[in-house]
Design an enzyme around this catalytic site. Sequence first.
Site, PDB file in Angstrom:
ATOM      1  N   ALA A  56       0.844  -1.197   0.000  1.00 41.35           N
ATOM      2  CA  ALA A  56       0.000   0.000   0.000  1.00 41.35           C
ATOM      3  C   ALA A  56       0.879   1.245   0.000  1.00 41.35           C
ATOM      4  CB  ALA A  56      -0.915  -0.009   1.209  1.00 41.35           C
ATOM      5  N   ASN A  57       0.312   2.410   0.201  1.00 42.36           N
ATOM      6  CA  ASN A  57       1.081   3.656   0.280  1.00 42.36           C
ATOM      7  C   ASN A  57       0.428   4.588   1.293  1.00 42.36           C
ATOM      8  OD1 ASN A  57      -0.895   5.481  -1.099  1.00 42.36           O
ATOM      9  ND2 ASN A  57      -0.576   3.994  -2.743  1.00 42.36           N
ATOM     10  N   ARG A  58       1.013   5.770   1.462  1.00 42.19           N
ATOM     11  CA  ARG A  58       0.631   6.669   2.551  1.00 42.19           C
ATOM     12  C   ARG A  58      -0.542   7.591   2.258  1.00 42.19           C
ATOM     13  NH1 ARG A  58       4.304   6.460   6.534  1.00 42.19           N
ATOM     14  NH2 ARG A  58       6.385   5.699   5.970  1.00 42.19           N
ATOM     15  N   ALA A  75      -4.036   7.548  -5.049  1.00 39.40           N
ATOM     16  CA  ALA A  75      -2.639   7.143  -5.163  1.00 39.40           C
ATOM     17  C   ALA A  75      -2.630   5.647  -5.483  1.00 39.40           C
ATOM     18  CB  ALA A  75      -1.895   7.419  -3.866  1.00 39.40           C
TER      19      ALA A  75
END
Length: 221
Positions: free
Chosen positions: A29-31, A95
């Site tokens: 995943a990402n932030r 994102a």
Amino acid sequence: TRGGALEGLHVVVTSGPTHEPIDPVRYIANRSSGRQGHAIAAAAARAGARVTLISGPVALSDPPGCETIHIESARDMLAAVEAALPADIFVAAAAVADWRAEPAVDKIKKGVRGAPSLSLVENPDILASVSRGPNRPRLVVGFAAETRDLIRNAQEKLDRKGCDLIVANDVSEGTGVFGGATNQAHLVSRGGVEDWPRLRKEDLAERLVARLAQLIGGEAP
Ligand code: C5P
């Protein structure tokens, strides 16, 4: 609201990260917090649009006045966006993970063969595919989160993805943009670059929606 600036229009917004499964219990995943995308969806709804928000996993509640569809992976996000079209405006604020793993059917056990290696494959580019697809909305807006060469990267993205507008923001460490309450953006179109002041994400969303209303009303970007 009657007589809002986007009255009668359908706006599709993507927001949040995507989760790409590695096995049944793990993911990449990402932030992204989804705060900016959700704020844009809410602002478009306040402006009278019919809004479809396609959201990755976020800790936010569904914004009022939007139809919110929850997905996890990039491929699910693409399918949900395609199912939501046609639309007048598409805003890709998510994102999206650039790569996914070929997920294992069973949980990968540790201590069996040392550390596993992940082989990654490229995810579909949702923004590019909508922008170049048969159902292209009249106005297609992307985001560029960069840590260097922000404007140049945004201009290149405009061409590569075939969109009309890029909202570019610096996400270097220390800017506090990821998960934070404010954002400092540059609006990049083929007509030039506009530097916006640091704004609360809600205020940036209002301002962007006002601009989208102008553009769809006939003014060149
Ligand atoms: O070049 P980059 O992938 O960083 O571009 C970011 C923009 O493209 C964002 O608007 C993002 O929502 C969109 N995007 C997408 N699908 C991907 C990757 C990025 O829609 N697979």
